[in-house]
Design a protein around this motif. Structure first.
Motif, mmCIF file in Angstrom:
data_model
loop_
_atom_site.group_PDB
_atom_site.id
_atom_site.type_symbol
_atom_site.label_atom_id
_atom_site.label_comp_id
_atom_site.label_asym_id
_atom_site.label_seq_id
_atom_site.Cartn_x
_atom_site.Cartn_y
_atom_site.Cartn_z
ATOM 1 N N VAL A 34 0.836 -1.205 0.000
ATOM 2 C CA VAL A 34 0.000 0.000 0.000
ATOM 3 C C VAL A 34 0.868 1.251 0.000
ATOM 4 C CG1 VAL A 34 -1.748 1.271 1.277
ATOM 5 C CG2 VAL A 34 -1.829 -1.228 1.200
ATOM 6 N N GLN A 35 0.567 2.156 -0.926
ATOM 7 C CA GLN A 35 1.368 3.359 -1.080
ATOM 8 C C GLN A 35 0.628 4.630 -0.680
ATOM 9 O OE1 GLN A 35 4.617 3.285 -1.880
ATOM 10 N NE2 GLN A 35 4.462 1.060 -1.952
ATOM 11 N N SER A 36 -0.657 4.537 -0.402
ATOM 12 C CA SER A 36 -1.428 5.715 -0.021
ATOM 13 C C SER A 36 -2.530 5.309 0.945
ATOM 14 C CB SER A 36 -2.034 6.401 -1.248
ATOM 15 O OG SER A 36 -3.074 5.616 -1.796
ATOM 16 N N TYR A 37 -2.999 6.292 1.711
ATOM 17 C CA TYR A 37 -4.070 6.005 2.655
ATOM 18 C C TYR A 37 -5.407 5.841 1.952
ATOM 19 C CZ TYR A 37 -0.710 6.876 6.298
ATOM 20 O OH TYR A 37 0.394 6.777 7.107
ATOM 21 N N ALA A 38 -5.547 6.407 0.773
ATOM 22 C CA ALA A 38 -6.767 6.184 -0.001
ATOM 23 C C ALA A 38 -6.876 4.714 -0.404
ATOM 24 C CB ALA A 38 -6.773 7.085 -1.241
ATOM 25 N N LEU A 92 2.208 -2.004 7.898
ATOM 26 C CA LEU A 92 1.693 -2.394 6.588
ATOM 27 C C LEU A 92 1.018 -1.241 5.854
ATOM 28 C CD1 LEU A 92 0.198 -5.864 7.570
ATOM 29 C CD2 LEU A 92 2.359 -5.393 6.412
ATOM 30 N N GLY A 93 1.017 -0.055 6.446
ATOM 31 C CA GLY A 93 0.440 1.110 5.781
ATOM 32 C C GLY A 93 1.486 1.833 4.962
ATOM 33 N N PRO A 94 1.126 2.971 4.382
ATOM 34 C CA PRO A 94 2.086 3.766 3.610
ATOM 35 C C PRO A 94 3.249 4.217 4.487
ATOM 36 C CG PRO A 94 -0.172 4.490 3.217
ATOM 37 C CD PRO A 94 -0.231 3.547 4.368
ATOM 38 N N SER A 126 0.872 8.641 9.924
ATOM 39 C CA SER A 126 -0.469 8.422 10.468
ATOM 40 C C SER A 126 -0.331 8.181 11.963
ATOM 41 C CB SER A 126 -1.144 7.223 9.799
ATOM 42 O OG SER A 126 -0.526 6.015 10.201
ATOM 43 N N LEU A 127 -1.435 8.156 12.671
ATOM 44 C CA LEU A 127 -1.391 7.927 14.109
ATOM 45 C C LEU A 127 -0.863 6.524 14.412
ATOM 46 C CD1 LEU A 127 -4.790 9.565 15.171
ATOM 47 C CD2 LEU A 127 -2.504 10.591 15.121
ATOM 48 N N GLY A 128 -1.280 5.547 13.626
ATOM 49 C CA GLY A 128 -0.795 4.191 13.815
ATOM 50 C C GLY A 128 0.689 4.067 13.537
ATOM 51 N N LEU A 129 1.171 4.743 12.499
ATOM 52 C CA LEU A 129 2.591 4.689 12.166
ATOM 53 C C LEU A 129 3.424 5.412 13.223
ATOM 54 C CD1 LEU A 129 4.681 3.741 10.150
ATOM 55 C CD2 LEU A 129 4.321 5.853 8.838
#
Length: 316
Positions: free
Chosen positions: A171-175, A255-257, A262-265
Motif C-alpha cells: 500500500v502506497q497511499s491512505y486512499a 503495513l500502511g504507507p 499516520s497515528l498508527g505509524l
C-alpha cells in the motif's frame, strides 16, 4: 437495533425481521419528514449531552486536523532539531529520537485518520446498504446468493485478510488502504439492513408504491431508505470508527504507507524506538489519545443519537 463491534466485521446483536425501525417523533410509515419533525430532532439532539459531547470531541479533532498543519513550519518527516526533546514552547509536543516534530506528525496523522475513516467507512456503508436492501427486498434466489456471499465474507478473519492484502499490494497511499478496508468491512452492515428491510417491505406504503409501478430502485430510494435514515446514519458512524481502528492497526503493524505519517505509524515508530521504556511519553501518548478521542467520540455520538431517535430513551 443491531449493536456491532466497530472494526470487527461481526454483528453481536443483529436485528430480527420482526424488529421495526424507530422513526423519529413517531412519524407514520411512508410519511415524509417535515420541517417540524427535523426541528424536533435537532431540539432533542442539542439537549442530549452524550451527542453534544461526542460531536464536540470529534469536531475538535477534525478542526485540529484541518487547521493544525497551518500552525507549524515543519513537515511530519522532516529532521527539524534536537532529538528526544520533551514538549516546549518551540516544539509543542516534543521531538522524536530522529529530531522530528511530534506535533507536526500528530496533526497530519489526524488528517490520515479522518481520510481512512470517511472513505473506508463510506465504501463499506454503500456496499452494505446496497446489498442489504437488495437482498431484503427482492428475496428469493437473489437473497440466497447475496446472503451466501455476505456470510462467506463475514466469517473470514477481516484483519488477517487485510494484513495479507496490504502486504501483497504494498500500500502506497491512505486512499488505497481505505478502499481495502471498505471492501472487507461491509458484511455486518448488509445483514443488519437486510433484516430491517424484511420488516419494512411488508408495510402498506411499500405495497402501494409497488402497485403504482415503481421499480425496485425507486422503492428502496423513496420508501425504504428514508424510513431507515436514523439507522443508516448510526451504522455509518460505527463503520467510520471501525475503519479508523483497522487503519491504525495496519499502520501499527507497519503495513500502511511508509512515505507519509499516520497515528498508527507514529505508534509503530515509537514502539520500535522503545519510547515507552525510555519514558518518552510525548511520542506515543498523542497518537494513542487521538485514536481514543475520535473513536470514543463517535461511539458516544452514536449512543446519543440512539436516545434522540428513540422517543422512549429521550431525556426530557
Amino acid at each position: 437495533m443491531a449493536a456491532t463491534e466497530p472494526g470487527s466485521g461481526v454483528a453481536v446483536g443483529e436485528a430480527t425481521p420482526a424488529e421495526t425501525v424507530r422513526t423519529p417523533a413517531a412519524v407514520e410509515p411512508g410519511e415524509p419528514a417535515t420541517p417540524r419533525i427535523r426541528s424536533e430532532i435537532l431540539y432533542f439532539a442539542l439537549r442530549n449531552w452524550k451527542f453534544v459531547l461526542g460531536a464536540a470531541v470529534v469536531l475538535s479533532c477534525l478542526a485540529l486536523a484541518l487547521v493544525g498543519p497551518l500552525l507549524t513550519d515543519h513537515t511530519p518527516l522532516e529532521f527539524t532539531g534536537p532529538t528526544d526533546q520533551p514538549p516546549s514552547s518551540e516544539y509543542w509536543f516534543g521531538t522524536t529520537s530522529f529530531g522530528q516534530d511530534v506535533y507536526a506528525q500528530f496533526v497530519y496523522g489526524l488528517r490520515a485518520a479522518f481520510l481512512v475513516g470517511a472513505l473506508g467507512g463510506g465504501i463499506a456503508w454503500v456496499l452494505g446498504a446496497a446489498i442489504g436492501f437488495t437482498a431484503g427486498y427482492r428475496g428469493g434466489w437473489i437473497d440466497d446468493v447475496l446472503n451466501m456471499l455476505t456470510n462467506v465474507v463475514l466469517v473470514i478473519p477481516t484483519l488477517a485478510i487485510l494484513i495479507i492484502v496490504a502486504a501483497y499490494l504494498e500500500v502506497q497511499s491512505y486512499a488505497t488502504e481505505a478502499v481495502i478496508i471498505g471492501l472487507t468491512s461491509w458484511p455486518w452492515a448488509a445483514r443488519a439492513v437486510r433484516s430491517q428491510t424484511f420488516s419494512l417491505k411488508t408495510r402498506e406504503y411499500v405495497e402501494v408504491a409497488r402497485l403504482s409501478g415503481r421499480n425496485t430502485r425507486q422503492i428502496i430510494a423513496t420508501e425504504l431508505a428514508p424510513n431507515m435514515s436514523s439507522y443508516l446514519l448510526m451504522m455509518f458512524i460505527l463503520l467510520f470508527g471501525g475503519a479508523i481502528l483497522i487503519g491504525a492497526s495496519l499502520d501499527f503493524l507497519g503495513l500502511g504507507p511508509s512515505e507519509s505519517i499516520s497515528l498508527g505509524l507514529m505508534m509503530n515508530n515509537a514502539f520500535l524506538a522503545s519510547a515507552l521504556l525510555l519514558g518518552f511519553w510525548w511520542w506515543f501518548l498523542p497518537p494513542g489519545l487521538g485514536i481514543v478521542l475520535i473513536v470514543g467520540g463517535l461511539y458516544v455520538m452514536n449512543v446519543g443519537l440512539d436516545e434522540v431517535f428513540n422517543p422512549k430513551l429521550r431525556e426530557l
